[in-house]
Design a protein around this motif. Structure first.
Motif, short mmCIF file in Angstrom:
data_model
loop_
_atom_site.label_atom_id
_atom_site.label_comp_id
_atom_site.label_asym_id
_atom_site.label_seq_id
_atom_site.Cartn_x
_atom_site.Cartn_y
_atom_site.Cartn_z
N PHE A 130 0.97 -1.23 0.23
CA PHE A 130 -0.18 0.20 -0.05
C PHE A 130 0.79 1.16 -0.07
O PHE A 130 1.72 1.47 0.74
CB PHE A 130 -0.96 0.01 1.23
CG PHE A 130 -1.79 -1.23 1.37
CD1 PHE A 130 -1.57 -2.34 2.39
CD2 PHE A 130 -2.84 -1.43 0.52
CE1 PHE A 130 -2.27 -3.35 2.22
CE2 PHE A 130 -3.67 -2.55 0.60
CZ PHE A 130 -3.26 -3.38 1.74
N SER A 131 0.72 2.16 -0.99
CA SER A 131 1.42 3.47 -0.98
C SER A 131 0.48 4.53 -0.85
O SER A 131 -0.74 4.44 -0.97
CB SER A 131 1.93 3.87 -2.54
OG SER A 131 0.71 3.74 -3.36
N ASP A 132 0.98 5.73 -0.31
CA ASP A 132 0.32 6.82 0.26
C ASP A 132 0.98 7.88 -0.55
O ASP A 132 2.04 8.00 -0.89
CB ASP A 132 0.25 6.94 1.62
CG ASP A 132 1.48 7.54 2.02
OD1 ASP A 132 2.40 6.51 2.61
OD2 ASP A 132 1.78 8.74 2.22
N PRO A 133 -0.04 8.96 -0.83
CA PRO A 133 0.52 9.94 -1.65
C PRO A 133 1.54 10.80 -1.07
O PRO A 133 2.28 11.49 -2.09
CB PRO A 133 -0.80 11.01 -1.77
CG PRO A 133 -1.94 10.11 -1.35
CD PRO A 133 -1.48 9.10 -0.63
N PHE A 143 -9.06 -3.24 -0.76
CA PHE A 143 -10.00 -2.85 -1.60
C PHE A 143 -9.65 -2.39 -2.96
O PHE A 143 -8.59 -1.65 -2.92
CB PHE A 143 -10.69 -1.67 -1.13
CG PHE A 143 -11.86 -1.07 -1.91
CD1 PHE A 143 -13.08 -1.44 -1.82
CD2 PHE A 143 -11.52 0.00 -2.60
CE1 PHE A 143 -14.04 -1.14 -2.71
CE2 PHE A 143 -12.64 0.79 -3.48
CZ PHE A 143 -13.97 0.09 -3.40
N ARG A 144 -9.84 -2.94 -4.12
CA ARG A 144 -9.52 -2.64 -5.33
C ARG A 144 -10.50 -1.66 -6.12
O ARG A 144 -11.50 -1.87 -6.42
CB ARG A 144 -9.06 -3.91 -6.25
CG ARG A 144 -8.71 -3.72 -7.60
CD ARG A 144 -8.11 -4.91 -8.09
NE ARG A 144 -6.81 -5.29 -7.33
CZ ARG A 144 -6.22 -6.49 -7.48
NH1 ARG A 144 -6.75 -7.57 -8.32
NH2 ARG A 144 -5.06 -6.93 -6.80
N ASP A 169 -4.72 -0.29 -5.30
CA ASP A 169 -5.05 -1.37 -4.34
C ASP A 169 -5.15 -0.56 -3.11
O ASP A 169 -3.97 0.33 -3.01
CB ASP A 169 -4.37 -2.59 -4.13
CG ASP A 169 -4.77 -3.40 -5.11
OD1 ASP A 169 -4.18 -4.58 -5.04
OD2 ASP A 169 -5.91 -3.56 -5.89
N LEU A 170 -6.22 -0.41 -2.18
CA LEU A 170 -6.16 0.42 -0.95
C LEU A 170 -6.46 -0.51 0.18
O LEU A 170 -7.22 -1.31 0.06
CB LEU A 170 -7.54 1.46 -0.92
CG LEU A 170 -7.41 2.39 -2.27
CD1 LEU A 170 -8.89 3.04 -2.13
CD2 LEU A 170 -6.31 3.41 -2.19
N GLU A 171 -5.78 -0.24 1.36
CA GLU A 171 -6.32 -0.79 2.63
C GLU A 171 -7.19 0.01 3.55
O GLU A 171 -7.14 1.16 3.79
CB GLU A 171 -4.94 -1.07 3.58
CG GLU A 171 -5.21 -1.64 4.79
CD GLU A 171 -4.14 -1.44 5.70
OE1 GLU A 171 -4.41 -2.60 6.82
OE2 GLU A 171 -3.12 -0.89 5.67
N LEU A 172 -8.44 -0.72 3.42
CA LEU A 172 -9.41 -0.05 4.14
C LEU A 172 -9.57 -0.62 5.78
O LEU A 172 -9.64 -1.97 5.79
CB LEU A 172 -10.82 -0.14 3.71
CG LEU A 172 -10.96 0.61 2.15
CD1 LEU A 172 -12.38 0.17 1.66
CD2 LEU A 172 -10.58 1.76 2.09
#
Length: 230
Positions: free
Chosen positions: A7-10, A165-166, A179-182
């Protein structure tokens, strides 16, 4: 592979949990619901899940069963449409004012000064919700939310275990996607250009829920404006 690599973040700092916009029209607000609000929603979901018109498995037209179980509020969702009678023949439970107020606040906070620039956001009047329960191992394939007759934003609230979550594109189920981690308490709003993006849950992250919630697995509440009228 570590979670930080997945998971990357901006901002570029691993593990940071800040507001982000993973796609035009999509806004992620981590930890939007505090623990008390999460507890209240879990308790409400337990009531909504009771029969009649309660939690049920969904059979797809192909004959397969979805791995999530769900309950609908306001109108009953079935593949692929809405009706007023639930799977067991009982009238659908009404759409709760609790979710309406939460969803309107969510859309306003997500878009802020740009509210008027997102289709259906300024006049948002949600009237339906779907509560999905993901037991360990459950997932949801990439799909579009196209059964409504409105292009107003979709509000998604996460409770319990985290998930991958895609969020895809609007044209196909293939790449590009993000892909995000929720996690529990996170808010995801997708409207505007992202309203009809393909999306799904690749997998849940068992054991990541706060024990104080007393919840096994993951609950996801999506709130929508149907555009179906009376």
């Amino acid at each position: 592979m570590s979670q930080g690599e997945l998971f990357s973040d901006p901002g570029g700092s691993p593990g940071a949990r800040e507001r982000s916009e993973p796609a035009p029209g999509a806004v992620l607000l981590p930890g939007w619901l505090d623990l008390d609000a999460q507890r209240r929603l879990v308790a409400a979901c337990r009531e909504w899940a009771r029969p009649p018109a309660g939690l049920h498995a969904v059979r797809m037209p192909t004959g397969g069963m979805m791995s999530v179980r769900m309950v609908s509020l306001g109108l009953h969702w079935y593949p692929y449409g809405y009706r007023r009678v639930a799977e067991d023949g009982a009238p659908v439970k009404p759409f709760p004012p609790l979710l309406g107020g939460l969803a309107r606040s969510a859309v306003a906070e997500a878009y802020g000064a740009a509210l008027g620039e997102v289709a259906g956001a300024a006049s948002y009047e949600p009237d339906i919700a779907i509560v999905n329960h993901y037991a360990h191992g459950a997932k949801m394939g990439l799909h579009q939310d196209r059964d409504e007759r409105a292009d107003a934003p979709v509000v998604s609230l996460s409770l319990g275990d985290g998930c991958v979550f895609r969020l895809g594109n609007t044209e196909t189920r293939t790449r590009p996607w993000t892909d995000l981690e929720l996690r529990s308490g996170d808010l995801l709003v997708f409207g505007g250009p992202a309203r009809f993006a393909y999306h799904g849950v690749v997998r849940t992250l068992p054991g990541t829920a706060d024990p104080e919630l007393g919840l096994v697995g993951r609950l996801n509440i999506t709130v929508r404006e149907s555009g179906l009228g009376e």
